[in-house]
Design a protein around this motif. Structure first.
Motif, PDB file in Angstrom:
ATOM      1  N   ARG A  91     -15.608 -26.808  77.558  1.00 50.88           N
ATOM      2  CA  ARG A  91     -16.773 -27.019  78.426  1.00 50.88           C
ATOM      3  C   ARG A  91     -16.355 -26.968  79.896  1.00 50.88           C
ATOM      4  O   ARG A  91     -17.032 -26.353  80.732  1.00 50.88           O
ATOM      5  CB  ARG A  91     -17.450 -28.355  78.094  1.00 50.88           C
ATOM      6  N   LEU A  95     -29.756 -27.865  82.002  1.00 50.80           N
ATOM      7  CA  LEU A  95     -29.477 -29.004  81.115  1.00 50.80           C
ATOM      8  C   LEU A  95     -29.957 -28.786  79.696  1.00 50.80           C
ATOM      9  O   LEU A  95     -29.298 -29.165  78.731  1.00 50.80           O
ATOM     10  CB  LEU A  95     -30.180 -30.265  81.640  1.00 50.80           C
ATOM     11  N   ALA A 121     -27.838 -26.101  78.009  1.00 49.42           N
ATOM     12  CA  ALA A 121     -26.510 -26.672  77.758  1.00 49.42           C
ATOM     13  C   ALA A 121     -26.548 -27.570  76.521  1.00 49.42           C
ATOM     14  O   ALA A 121     -25.622 -27.558  75.698  1.00 49.42           O
ATOM     15  CB  ALA A 121     -26.029 -27.451  78.975  1.00 49.42           C
ATOM     16  N   ALA A 122     -27.632 -28.332  76.376  1.00 44.84           N
ATOM     17  CA  ALA A 122     -27.764 -29.238  75.228  1.00 44.84           C
ATOM     18  C   ALA A 122     -27.849 -28.454  73.911  1.00 44.84           C
ATOM     19  O   ALA A 122     -27.278 -28.865  72.892  1.00 44.84           O
ATOM     20  CB  ALA A 122     -28.985 -30.133  75.393  1.00 44.84           C
ATOM     21  N   LEU A 123     -28.555 -27.321  73.944  1.00 48.36           N
ATOM     22  CA  LEU A 123     -28.664 -26.494  72.735  1.00 48.36           C
ATOM     23  C   LEU A 123     -27.315 -25.889  72.352  1.00 48.36           C
ATOM     24  O   LEU A 123     -26.962 -25.814  71.166  1.00 48.36           O
ATOM     25  CB  LEU A 123     -29.701 -25.376  72.955  1.00 48.36           C
ATOM     26  N   ASP A 176     -24.364 -27.218  73.258  1.00 46.78           N
ATOM     27  CA  ASP A 176     -23.540 -28.377  72.858  1.00 46.78           C
ATOM     28  C   ASP A 176     -23.778 -28.764  71.401  1.00 46.78           C
ATOM     29  O   ASP A 176     -22.842 -29.094  70.672  1.00 46.78           O
ATOM     30  CB  ASP A 176     -23.885 -29.600  73.731  1.00 46.78           C
ATOM     31  N   GLN A 177     -25.050 -28.773  70.975  1.00 48.92           N
ATOM     32  CA  GLN A 177     -25.311 -29.216  69.600  1.00 48.92           C
ATOM     33  C   GLN A 177     -24.688 -28.259  68.595  1.00 48.92           C
ATOM     34  O   GLN A 177     -24.197 -28.680  67.550  1.00 48.92           O
ATOM     35  CB  GLN A 177     -26.816 -29.386  69.325  1.00 48.92           C
ATOM     36  N   GLU A 206     -20.910 -28.869  68.512  1.00 46.03           N
ATOM     37  CA  GLU A 206     -20.623 -30.113  67.786  1.00 46.03           C
ATOM     38  C   GLU A 206     -20.841 -29.931  66.278  1.00 46.03           C
ATOM     39  O   GLU A 206     -20.046 -30.426  65.466  1.00 46.03           O
ATOM     40  CB  GLU A 206     -21.523 -31.223  68.344  1.00 46.03           C
ATOM     41  N   HIS A 261     -17.726 -30.514  63.650  1.00 51.43           N
ATOM     42  CA  HIS A 261     -17.776 -31.582  62.643  1.00 51.43           C
ATOM     43  C   HIS A 261     -17.962 -31.062  61.224  1.00 51.43           C
ATOM     44  O   HIS A 261     -17.402 -31.613  60.290  1.00 51.43           O
ATOM     45  CB  HIS A 261     -18.923 -32.555  62.933  1.00 51.43           C
ATOM     46  N   ILE A 306     -32.983 -31.223  69.556  1.00 50.38           N
ATOM     47  CA  ILE A 306     -31.573 -31.018  69.209  1.00 50.38           C
ATOM     48  C   ILE A 306     -31.088 -32.119  68.277  1.00 50.38           C
ATOM     49  O   ILE A 306     -31.650 -33.212  68.217  1.00 50.38           O
ATOM     50  CB  ILE A 306     -30.639 -30.950  70.448  1.00 50.38           C
ATOM     51  N   SER A 351     -24.936 -36.163  67.803  1.00 52.72           N
ATOM     52  CA  SER A 351     -24.959 -37.347  68.666  1.00 52.72           C
ATOM     53  C   SER A 351     -24.387 -37.136  70.064  1.00 52.72           C
ATOM     54  O   SER A 351     -24.991 -37.573  71.051  1.00 52.72           O
ATOM     55  CB  SER A 351     -24.227 -38.500  67.971  1.00 52.72           C
ATOM     56  N   SER A 352     -23.231 -36.485  70.177  1.00 50.70           N
ATOM     57  CA  SER A 352     -22.627 -36.355  71.514  1.00 50.70           C
ATOM     58  C   SER A 352     -23.452 -35.440  72.402  1.00 50.70           C
ATOM     59  O   SER A 352     -23.560 -35.670  73.619  1.00 50.70           O
ATOM     60  CB  SER A 352     -21.194 -35.812  71.419  1.00 50.70           C
ATOM     61  N   ALA A 353     -24.040 -34.395  71.814  1.00 51.01           N
ATOM     62  CA  ALA A 353     -24.900 -33.484  72.575  1.00 51.01           C
ATOM     63  C   ALA A 353     -26.129 -34.231  73.099  1.00 51.01           C
ATOM     64  O   ALA A 353     -26.522 -34.070  74.267  1.00 51.01           O
ATOM     65  CB  ALA A 353     -25.331 -32.310  71.704  1.00 51.01           C
ATOM     66  N   ARG A 382     -25.019 -36.707  75.940  1.00 50.63           N
ATOM     67  CA  ARG A 382     -24.736 -36.017  77.207  1.00 50.63           C
ATOM     68  C   ARG A 382     -26.032 -35.592  77.887  1.00 50.63           C
ATOM     69  O   ARG A 382     -26.189 -35.739  79.107  1.00 50.63           O
ATOM     70  CB  ARG A 382     -23.823 -34.808  76.951  1.00 50.63           C
ATOM     71  N   TYR A 383     -26.981 -35.072  77.092  1.00 51.57           N
ATOM     72  CA  TYR A 383     -28.264 -34.638  77.664  1.00 51.57           C
ATOM     73  C   TYR A 383     -29.013 -35.815  78.292  1.00 51.57           C
ATOM     74  O   TYR A 383     -29.512 -35.721  79.420  1.00 51.57           O
ATOM     75  CB  TYR A 383     -29.133 -33.972  76.593  1.00 51.57           C
ATOM     76  N   ARG A 386     -27.234 -36.866  81.576  1.00 52.51           N
ATOM     77  CA  ARG A 386     -27.383 -35.915  82.685  1.00 52.51           C
ATOM     78  C   ARG A 386     -28.814 -35.895  83.198  1.00 52.51           C
ATOM     79  O   ARG A 386     -29.052 -35.868  84.415  1.00 52.51           O
ATOM     80  CB  ARG A 386     -26.984 -34.497  82.245  1.00 52.51           C
TER      81      ARG A 386
END
Lengths: 211, 211
Positions: free
Chosen positions: A71, A86, A89-91, A93-94, A97, A101, B63, B66-68, B71-72, B75
């Motif tokens: 990142r 934002l 970025a969240a989409l 990020d998910q 992740e 995992h 989304i 959890s971490s995504a 963070r959203y 921010r």
């Protein structure tokens, strides 16, 4: 100058290399010798106190953990493999992740017991292999469906999400993963591995070790 | 309005609730009934196709992971539990990722086999408990050392890193974790659980289930 610490058989540590190449971040690469436990030596612990690969040093910033490094490299470069928006970025990020995992962790279970354990003289845990394969069978359909659109996990361009998936699937052959049920993913991986950002790291997983 | 989907026994799904409270994000909470497999039903799959908690909906953005979500929320709120400085964000990100992979995942191994499995009539896997405890013993010292400074994993204020650690350690008592070797962490958890952002979610882990 940015320095990236990695080991070619640690696929989480290949992720930052792919990201740096895709984002056009100039960097030095330092291979950490996991066979001699270099990652637990004083010199490396000064870089990454967690004693693991990957790690990144950029001036006075030193961090570990693959997704954090990826990142940072993407944001710092301004590359569109991530987004300053934002919500987008969240989409992304998910997806990263989810891949880490639910795909990478289970590929890791199979890879450890089928490839690494025999190599280092440990006993393979067949129940762990079965659990990894069960979870992969449950989670890979999400990837297969997403890639069946325009060939990207998010949007219509290469992002951190796609690169995370390529890195997660690096042990496809050493872990003897059965991907017969996932033809879209299988073809997509072949295509991705021909791209410049992949070939600038290596021709194929394990090539540095003569595999 | 932001809606957060959770289940009180899923500690990854408590993390976004804690973050929302700490960051002052107004939200609705929806409990997803995992006992009746609500997370696999059509209504929930329309929210989160991965079929897991947590999930977040904010307008047209939906989304999972959890971490995504954390963070959203951080921010979007502009709260100083995260940082708009790239370098500081990377330092917080690496801690969150370390906690999730090396602490939460292993607490989860122990919690599943010692608490969840007996509850749902599955056999507990003693070797998985042993593995989880071994990895926790190897990784918790990093946390103990970091908290021994000024009581925060990063910097001198509460960040996503600390909240991730609190969420990871939620099953401390149900998983019967032995924290005797970690007195700083043990005292720190007691202090954190008295803070408003924690108490606004629940008085203690499992209280919603009458534990």
């Amino acid at each position: 100058m940015t320095t990236l610490y990695f080991h070619p058989i640690s696929n989480p540590s290949l992720y930052p290399l792919f990201v740096a190449e895709a984002a056009g971040v100039k960097h030095d690469r330092k291979m950490v010798n996991l066979q001699t436990q270099e990652q637990k030596g004083d010199a490396y612990l000064a870089v990454n106190p967690f004693g693991r690969v990957p790690a990144m040093v950029d001036g006075d910033l030193a961090i570990g953990e693959s997704s954090a490094i990826g990142r940072y490299l993407a944001r710092q470069s301004g590359s569109d493999i991530y987004s300053e928006d934002l919500r987008e970025a969240a989409l992304i990020d998910q997806w990263v992740e989810f891949i880490v995992h639910h795909i990478r962790a289970n590929v890791g279970r199979v890879q450890f017991n089928r490839f690494i354990a025999p190599m280092i003289g440990e006993t393979s845990d067949e129940s762990s292999i079965a659990l990894g394969e069960k979870f992969l069978a449950a989670n890979l359909p999400h990837v297969e469906i997403a890639l069946s659109g325009d060939g990207h996990l998010h949007g219509d361009r290469l992002t951190l999400a796609d690169i995370a998936l390529v890195a997660a699937m690096e042990p496809q052959f050493t872990a003897k993963l059965d991907l017969e049920a996932f033809p879209v993913l299988t073809a997509w991986l072949e295509t991705m591995r021909k791209q410049d950002w992949y070939q600038s790291v290596h021709t194929h997983f394990g090539s540095e070790m003569g595999l």
